[in-house]
Structure formats: C-alpha cells, structure tokens
Scaffold this motif. Structure first.
Motif, PDB file in Angstrom:
ATOM      1  N   VAL A 109       0.865  -1.183   0.000  1.00 41.16           N
ATOM      2  CA  VAL A 109       0.000   0.000   0.000  1.00 41.16           C
ATOM      3  C   VAL A 109       0.899   1.229   0.000  1.00 41.16           C
ATOM      4  CG1 VAL A 109      -1.777   1.295   1.227  1.00 41.16           C
ATOM      5  CG2 VAL A 109      -1.798  -1.212   1.270  1.00 41.16           C
ATOM      6  N   PRO A 110       0.838   2.060  -1.039  1.00 43.32           N
ATOM      7  CA  PRO A 110       1.714   3.234  -1.104  1.00 43.32           C
ATOM      8  C   PRO A 110       1.296   4.293  -0.088  1.00 43.32           C
ATOM      9  CG  PRO A 110       0.150   3.267  -2.912  1.00 43.32           C
ATOM     10  CD  PRO A 110      -0.031   1.943  -2.227  1.00 43.32           C
ATOM     11  N   HIS A 111       2.200   5.214   0.178  1.00 48.09           N
ATOM     12  CA  HIS A 111       1.907   6.318   1.078  1.00 48.09           C
ATOM     13  C   HIS A 111       0.913   7.286   0.420  1.00 48.09           C
ATOM     14  CE1 HIS A 111       4.971   5.051   3.891  1.00 48.09           C
ATOM     15  NE2 HIS A 111       5.867   5.006   2.898  1.00 48.09           N
ATOM     16  N   PRO A 112       0.194   8.070   1.209  1.00 45.22           N
ATOM     17  CA  PRO A 112      -0.711   9.084   0.632  1.00 45.22           C
ATOM     18  C   PRO A 112       0.039   9.961  -0.370  1.00 45.22           C
ATOM     19  CG  PRO A 112      -1.081   8.909   2.982  1.00 45.22           C
ATOM     20  CD  PRO A 112       0.129   8.068   2.691  1.00 45.22           C
ATOM     21  N   SER A 113      -0.629  10.248  -1.498  1.00 43.99           N
ATOM     22  CA  SER A 113       0.032  10.956  -2.595  1.00 43.99           C
ATOM     23  C   SER A 113      -0.776  12.169  -3.028  1.00 43.99           C
ATOM     24  CB  SER A 113       0.213   9.998  -3.778  1.00 43.99           C
ATOM     25  OG  SER A 113       0.693  10.693  -4.913  1.00 43.99           O
ATOM     26  N   ARG A 114      -0.068  13.213  -3.459  1.00 51.92           N
ATOM     27  CA  ARG A 114      -0.705  14.412  -3.999  1.00 51.92           C
ATOM     28  C   ARG A 114      -1.049  14.263  -5.477  1.00 51.92           C
ATOM     29  NH1 ARG A 114       4.705  15.120  -4.322  1.00 51.92           N
ATOM     30  NH2 ARG A 114       5.528  15.996  -6.284  1.00 51.92           N
ATOM     31  N   HIS A 115      -0.548  13.180  -6.111  1.00 57.44           N
ATOM     32  CA  HIS A 115      -0.672  13.064  -7.563  1.00 57.44           C
ATOM     33  C   HIS A 115      -2.116  12.998  -8.066  1.00 57.44           C
ATOM     34  CE1 HIS A 115       3.582  12.875  -7.658  1.00 57.44           C
ATOM     35  NE2 HIS A 115       3.695  11.632  -7.247  1.00 57.44           N
ATOM     36  N   PRO A 116      -3.028  12.255  -7.427  1.00 56.57           N
ATOM     37  CA  PRO A 116      -4.405  12.208  -7.960  1.00 56.57           C
ATOM     38  C   PRO A 116      -5.076  13.571  -8.021  1.00 56.57           C
ATOM     39  CG  PRO A 116      -4.034  10.376  -6.457  1.00 56.57           C
ATOM     40  CD  PRO A 116      -2.846  11.281  -6.331  1.00 56.57           C
ATOM     41  N   ILE A 117      -4.983  14.361  -6.935  1.00 54.02           N
ATOM     42  CA  ILE A 117      -5.623  15.671  -6.942  1.00 54.02           C
ATOM     43  C   ILE A 117      -4.909  16.604  -7.910  1.00 54.02           C
ATOM     44  CG2 ILE A 117      -4.245  16.487  -4.969  1.00 54.02           C
ATOM     45  CD1 ILE A 117      -7.903  17.438  -5.837  1.00 54.02           C
ATOM     46  N   SER A 118      -3.599  16.466  -8.044  1.00 48.08           N
ATOM     47  CA  SER A 118      -2.846  17.295  -8.977  1.00 48.08           C
ATOM     48  C   SER A 118      -3.252  16.993 -10.419  1.00 48.08           C
ATOM     49  CB  SER A 118      -1.348  17.057  -8.789  1.00 48.08           C
ATOM     50  OG  SER A 118      -0.594  17.826  -9.696  1.00 48.08           O
ATOM     51  N   ALA A 119      -3.412  15.712 -10.731  1.00 44.39           N
ATOM     52  CA  ALA A 119      -3.842  15.340 -12.081  1.00 44.39           C
ATOM     53  C   ALA A 119      -5.260  15.828 -12.356  1.00 44.39           C
ATOM     54  CB  ALA A 119      -3.759  13.823 -12.243  1.00 44.39           C
ATOM     55  N   ALA A 120      -6.130  15.751 -11.347  1.00 42.88           N
ATOM     56  CA  ALA A 120      -7.507  16.218 -11.512  1.00 42.88           C
ATOM     57  C   ALA A 120      -7.540  17.717 -11.803  1.00 42.88           C
ATOM     58  CB  ALA A 120      -8.323  15.899 -10.260  1.00 42.88           C
ATOM     59  N   VAL A 121      -6.688  18.484 -11.128  1.00 44.85           N
ATOM     60  CA  VAL A 121      -6.632  19.922 -11.376  1.00 44.85           C
ATOM     61  C   VAL A 121      -6.168  20.202 -12.803  1.00 44.85           C
ATOM     62  CG1 VAL A 121      -5.446  22.057 -10.743  1.00 44.85           C
ATOM     63  CG2 VAL A 121      -6.304  20.534  -8.960  1.00 44.85           C
ATOM     64  N   GLY A 122      -5.139  19.479 -13.240  1.00 51.33           N
ATOM     65  CA  GLY A 122      -4.650  19.663 -14.604  1.00 51.33           C
ATOM     66  C   GLY A 122      -5.713  19.338 -15.639  1.00 51.33           C
ATOM     67  N   LEU A 123      -6.446  18.238 -15.422  1.00 52.27           N
ATOM     68  CA  LEU A 123      -7.516  17.861 -16.350  1.00 52.27           C
ATOM     69  C   LEU A 123      -8.633  18.903 -16.357  1.00 52.27           C
ATOM     70  CD1 LEU A 123      -7.845  14.006 -15.763  1.00 52.27           C
ATOM     71  CD2 LEU A 123      -7.321  15.137 -17.936  1.00 52.27           C
ATOM     72  N   LEU A 124      -8.995  19.398 -15.172  1.00 50.41           N
ATOM     73  CA  LEU A 124     -10.065  20.392 -15.082  1.00 50.41           C
ATOM     74  C   LEU A 124      -9.690  21.661 -15.843  1.00 50.41           C
ATOM     75  CD1 LEU A 124     -12.784  21.309 -13.904  1.00 50.41           C
ATOM     76  CD2 LEU A 124     -11.531  22.089 -11.876  1.00 50.41           C
TER      77      LEU A 124
END
Length: 285
Positions: free
Chosen positions: A12-27
């Motif tokens: 199980v990886p550590h909590p990551s900022r990448h999902p929310i960062s990718a969502a912002v870029g897509l938005l």
C-alpha cells in the motif's frame, strides 16, 4: 516490474498528492477547451498550461511507481492487480471504439437507407442512398472519399510489422537477450512513428486535395473520429513503448518480471486489431 518480492502482503503506497494534482490539470485543460470552442481568446493558453501541468504530474506519478517497482516493493498480488487493471482498461477501450463503429454502422446501414426509402421521396426526391454522400439536403460541399491505396495500405503494413517486431522483442527479453530485445523494441517504436507521419500526410491530402474535412457530413465526421482517435491511441501506445525502451536500456526488467513491457505490448496489439477493423470497414467497404 523487475524487482518482485515474495511477501504475502499487498503493498500500500503512502498518501500521494498526484491524484488531486492530475484532476486539477484535467479540469483546467478540458474547461479551457470548452471555452476555446466558444472562441475565448485566452483559452488556448490555459489549455496548454493544463496539459503541461498534467504531463508534469504524470511524469512524477509514474516515476514513483517505477521507483517502487525497482525497489522490490511489488509482490505477486500487486502483479495480479496490475494485470487485471490493464485488462479492464483495454476492455473500456474496446467499448470506446465499439461506440464509433456502431455509429458508422447506424449511419450507413440504417439511417441512410431510411432517408432513401419511399417514405422520404416527397421530401428529398433526388437523394440516393449511396455511401458516401453529402446528405439529403446537400448542406455540405462535394468531396472525394478516401481510398485504401497507398497510405492506408502502407500504414497497415507498418502496424502489422510493428506487432511482429514487438513479439520478437518480448521473446528476446524472456530469453534474457537484452540487446536483441532493445533493438527489436526500438524498431517497433520507429514503425509507430512512421504510421503517425503517414497519417498526418493522409489528413493533409484529405483537406487540401479531396476537400474531405470533419464537416463533410456523416462520412467526414465518422472518418476523422475513427482514424483520429486511433492515431491518438497509436501515439499513446508509442509513448508507452518508448518509456519501456528507455527503462530497458537502463537495465530495468528481468526475464521473469517485466509487466510494464507486457502491459504496453497488450495495448499495442489492441491498437493493431482496431486498425485492421478500420482498414476494412472505413477504407474498403
């Protein structure tokens, strides 16, 4: 995935900022595209900014996953998870292209023949249900349809050859012949680039010599949507294979553990199969 541990536990990886960062870029990117379509002058710049932000995020996100894999954190359970995830992703792509093939079938075999039936002769007496056509009201300019020779046939040869070179590379990697695997994988990437170059030439020919554009009725829209999205998928698959090639040159992967290679290869073979369907349905029938 070159380093694989035998732990029975699921990593199980550590909590990551990448999902929310990718969502912002897509938005930002997709929202800007919506404004761009409505002729907002600032939208192209923010769309580019959103795309660059998304690519920056993906670069670091995939880099983290590669680091975890090379660090031996992924066991058999993660390997199975990746395989199922890639399988479902490819299935979603099958449904995606199935929708476009279905739209083409409906336009050609159902809607066009209905418009050419006796029921509509009083409205459009001169309409002929022959594919391709400019529609019963003739609202689009006259154009010429695309033929299978020479560019589509050459592109078919490129993709079929790339599938063969990719298979040879995979077998070489499984036999631990790394240099041979690198050479054949590089050949696969080159063939993919040749395909994209020829498709760009085909589009230039269509717009400037055949007057065939995205606005050329249902024929033009389905032609460019099917071939354009396929070309985009060739670009994505080629990007995956290029990343795998770089990793292989850096010494990643072993004969037993190389799912990144296998996942990219599955996707590339899927792209090959879709093109064969396009080649027959769009260019020949």
């Amino acid at each position: 995935m070159s380093g694989q541990n035998e732990s029975p536990y699921y990593f199980v990886p550590h909590p990551s900022r990448h999902p929310i960062s990718a969502a912002v870029g897509l938005l930002v990117m997709l929202g800007s595209v919506a404004f761009w379509i409505n002729e907002a002058s600032w939208a192209p710049f923010t769309a580019l900014l959103g795309l660059l932000w998304l690519l920056y995020t993906l670069w670091h996100w995939f880099g983290d996953a590669i680091g975890e894999s090379e660090g031996g954190m992924y066991g058999k359970r993660v390997d199975v998870s990746y395989r199922w995830s890639m399988s479902w992703f490819i299935f979603s792509e099958v449904m995606f292209f199935g929708a476009f093939f279905g739209a083409l079938f409906y336009a050609r075999e159902i809607a066009m023949h209905q418009l050419g039936s006796l029921d509509y002769k009083l409205i459009w007496p001169d309409f002929s249900a022959v594919w391709p056509n400019i529609g019963p009201a003739e609202l689009v300019g006259h154009f010429k349809s695309m033929t299978p020779w020479p560019v589509p046939t050459l592109n078919t040869a490129f993709l079929l050859s790339s599938g063969a070179t990719l298979t040879v590379s995979h077998h070489a990697l499984r036999d631990n012949h790394r240099n041979k695997a690198i050479a054949w994988l590089a050949a696969t990437v080159v063939l993919g680039v040749c395909f994209l170059f020829m498709q760009g030439f085909e589009y230039y020919h269509a717009y400037n010599e055949l007057n065939l554009t995205l606005a050329s009725g249902v024929y033009g829209s389905t032609f460019f949507l099917l071939t354009g999205f396929h070309g985009f998928h060739v670009f994505l698959g080629g990007t995956m294979l290029t990343v795998v090639l770089v990793r292989m040159i850096r010494g990643h992967f072993t004969a037993e553990h190389h799912f990144a290679f296998e996942g990219a290869a599955w996707y590339w073979h899927f792209v090959d199969v879709v093109w064969l369907g396009l080649y027959v349905v769009v260019y020949w029938l």
